[in-house]
Design a protein around this motif. Structure first.
Motif, PDB file in Angstrom:
ATOM      1  N   ARG A 119       0.844  -1.189   0.000  1.00 51.39           N
ATOM      2  CA  ARG A 119       0.000   0.000   0.000  1.00 51.39           C
ATOM      3  C   ARG A 119       0.883   1.245   0.000  1.00 51.39           C
ATOM      4  O   ARG A 119       1.905   1.292   0.693  1.00 51.39           O
ATOM      5  CB  ARG A 119      -0.901  -0.003   1.240  1.00 51.39           C
ATOM      6  CG  ARG A 119      -1.867   1.181   1.322  1.00 51.39           C
ATOM      7  CD  ARG A 119      -2.842   1.034   2.489  1.00 51.39           C
ATOM      8  NE  ARG A 119      -2.184   1.008   3.784  1.00 51.39           N
ATOM      9  CZ  ARG A 119      -2.305   0.005   4.666  1.00 51.39           C
ATOM     10  NH1 ARG A 119      -3.057  -1.041   4.417  1.00 51.39           N
ATOM     11  NH2 ARG A 119      -1.673   0.070   5.834  1.00 51.39           N
ATOM     12  N   PHE A 138       1.974   5.193   0.725  1.00 56.33           N
ATOM     13  CA  PHE A 138       1.774   6.291   1.671  1.00 56.33           C
ATOM     14  C   PHE A 138       2.748   7.397   1.303  1.00 56.33           C
ATOM     15  O   PHE A 138       3.765   7.153   0.653  1.00 56.33           O
ATOM     16  CB  PHE A 138       1.982   5.833   3.120  1.00 56.33           C
ATOM     17  CG  PHE A 138       3.425   5.620   3.509  1.00 56.33           C
ATOM     18  CD1 PHE A 138       4.098   6.538   4.293  1.00 56.33           C
ATOM     19  CD2 PHE A 138       4.110   4.479   3.090  1.00 56.33           C
ATOM     20  CE1 PHE A 138       5.427   6.345   4.653  1.00 56.33           C
ATOM     21  CE2 PHE A 138       5.440   4.273   3.441  1.00 56.33           C
ATOM     22  CZ  PHE A 138       6.102   5.208   4.232  1.00 56.33           C
ATOM     23  N   ASP A 188       0.927   6.553   7.587  1.00 57.61           N
ATOM     24  CA  ASP A 188       0.075   5.661   6.801  1.00 57.61           C
ATOM     25  C   ASP A 188      -1.288   5.577   7.475  1.00 57.61           C
ATOM     26  O   ASP A 188      -1.401   5.147   8.619  1.00 57.61           O
ATOM     27  CB  ASP A 188       0.716   4.273   6.716  1.00 57.61           C
ATOM     28  CG  ASP A 188      -0.240   3.244   6.146  1.00 57.61           C
ATOM     29  OD1 ASP A 188      -0.763   3.471   5.040  1.00 57.61           O
ATOM     30  OD2 ASP A 188      -0.475   2.223   6.830  1.00 57.61           O
ATOM     31  N   ASP A 189      -2.335   5.999   6.765  1.00 58.35           N
ATOM     32  CA  ASP A 189      -3.684   5.976   7.351  1.00 58.35           C
ATOM     33  C   ASP A 189      -4.547   4.863   6.777  1.00 58.35           C
ATOM     34  O   ASP A 189      -5.753   4.811   7.036  1.00 58.35           O
ATOM     35  CB  ASP A 189      -4.380   7.330   7.165  1.00 58.35           C
ATOM     36  CG  ASP A 189      -4.550   7.705   5.694  1.00 58.35           C
ATOM     37  OD1 ASP A 189      -4.208   6.875   4.814  1.00 58.35           O
ATOM     38  OD2 ASP A 189      -5.036   8.825   5.422  1.00 58.35           O
ATOM     39  N   GLY A 190      -3.927   3.976   5.997  1.00 57.00           N
ATOM     40  CA  GLY A 190      -4.660   2.835   5.467  1.00 57.00           C
ATOM     41  C   GLY A 190      -5.475   3.125   4.230  1.00 57.00           C
ATOM     42  O   GLY A 190      -6.169   2.224   3.735  1.00 57.00           O
ATOM     43  N   THR A 191      -5.396   4.344   3.685  1.00 59.68           N
ATOM     44  CA  THR A 191      -6.231   4.691   2.535  1.00 59.68           C
ATOM     45  C   THR A 191      -5.452   4.717   1.226  1.00 59.68           C
ATOM     46  O   THR A 191      -6.022   5.010   0.174  1.00 59.68           O
ATOM     47  CB  THR A 191      -6.889   6.065   2.747  1.00 59.68           C
ATOM     48  OG1 THR A 191      -5.864   7.067   2.824  1.00 59.68           O
ATOM     49  CG2 THR A 191      -7.720   6.088   4.010  1.00 59.68           C
ATOM     50  N   GLY A 192      -4.157   4.432   1.277  1.00 57.71           N
ATOM     51  CA  GLY A 192      -3.346   4.473   0.058  1.00 57.71           C
ATOM     52  C   GLY A 192      -3.722   3.369  -0.913  1.00 57.71           C
ATOM     53  O   GLY A 192      -4.395   2.396  -0.571  1.00 57.71           O
ATOM     54  N   LYS A 193      -3.260   3.530  -2.141  1.00 59.84           N
ATOM     55  CA  LYS A 193      -3.548   2.554  -3.195  1.00 59.84           C
ATOM     56  C   LYS A 193      -2.900   1.216  -2.884  1.00 59.84           C
ATOM     57  O   LYS A 193      -1.732   1.143  -2.496  1.00 59.84           O
ATOM     58  CB  LYS A 193      -3.028   3.082  -4.537  1.00 59.84           C
ATOM     59  CG  LYS A 193      -3.359   2.186  -5.722  1.00 59.84           C
ATOM     60  CD  LYS A 193      -2.862   2.794  -7.022  1.00 59.84           C
ATOM     61  CE  LYS A 193      -3.196   1.886  -8.209  1.00 59.84           C
ATOM     62  NZ  LYS A 193      -2.701   2.470  -9.485  1.00 59.84           N
TER      63      LYS A 193
END
Length: 224
Positions: A116, A118, A124-129
């Motif tokens: 993923r 960031f 890292d907020d867990g929303t990356g590709k």
């Protein structure tokens, strides 16, 4: 199971300490960590040595990330090798999950994971590709396979070297597995070798495709 970690590094002073800490924090710790400094001109060596993580530090003239990876392969002493770029991160149970997969599927030569993205300077907020990480950062490979495939060749622009190496591994008949779970993080860092599109650097991908076509042509000619 025992594994060596190989980290090619070039001007990685901003990120390598965090990368090293993510490696050292694995639930299955490495037998050794080898940092191959590919001719850095910044404080990569000082930051590495001051990180608090024991490493085997090797320096070479600037030759490209593939050359540095190949040097690390030759130095590794464990039966497995894990690789990671000096600006990326591993999640804590990455190696444990990969060894579990190898136990479940012993025919595999190497195991990779999802990763993923960031942004550097942001948590890292867990929303990356999220994408399949057919990459150096996610690879855990049997050492004898890494050596048998041969050197990681740096194409023009120093991009695409792992695409070429993995293609050659598949051509040699090695099975590569993918864990459908995010176990590594890819840092988006302006100025890094993999950042953005660059016509000069992207020439490497064209060269990789050309070399693959040439190998297929030679193979078909040999079978004719």
């Amino acid at each position: 199971m025992s594994y060596s970690v190989v980290i090619p590094a070039w001007n990685a002073a901003r990120t390598i300490a965090e990368t090293l800490r993510s490696v050292a924090a694995q639930t299955v710790p490495p037998a050794e960590i080898i940092v191959v400094d590919d001719g850095s001109t910044d404080e990569t060596e000082a930051v590495t040595r001051q990180s608090g993580v024991p490493v085997r530090y090797v320096r070479q003239d600037n030759s490209g990330p593939g050359s540095a990876t190949t040097r690390g392969f030759a130095l590794a002493r464990a039966p497995f090798i894990a690789t990671v770029d000096a600006d990326d991160l591993w999640l804590g149970d990455k190696i444990e999950r990969q060894f579990r997969r190898l136990e479940e599927a012993p025919q595999l030569a190497a195991v990779f994971t999802q990763w993923r993205t960031f942004r550097h300077g942001e948590p890292d907020d867990g929303t990356g590709k999220v994408t399949p990480g057919w990459s150096r950062t996610t690879m855990l490979v049997r050492s004898e396979v890494a050596l048998s495939v041969g050197p990681v060749i740096d194409p023009p622009g120093n991009r695409g070297e792992m695409v070429d190496w993995l293609g050659r591994a598949r051509e040699d008949g090695h099975q590569l597995g993918m864990i459908d779970e995010v176990l590594a993080l890819r840092r988006i860092l302006p100025g890094s070798m993999s950042y953005g599109r660059d016509p000069e650097r992207d020439r490497g991908y064209l060269e990789v495709a050309r070399m693959a076509m040439l190998r297929r042509k030679l193979k078909n000619a040999g079978q004719g």
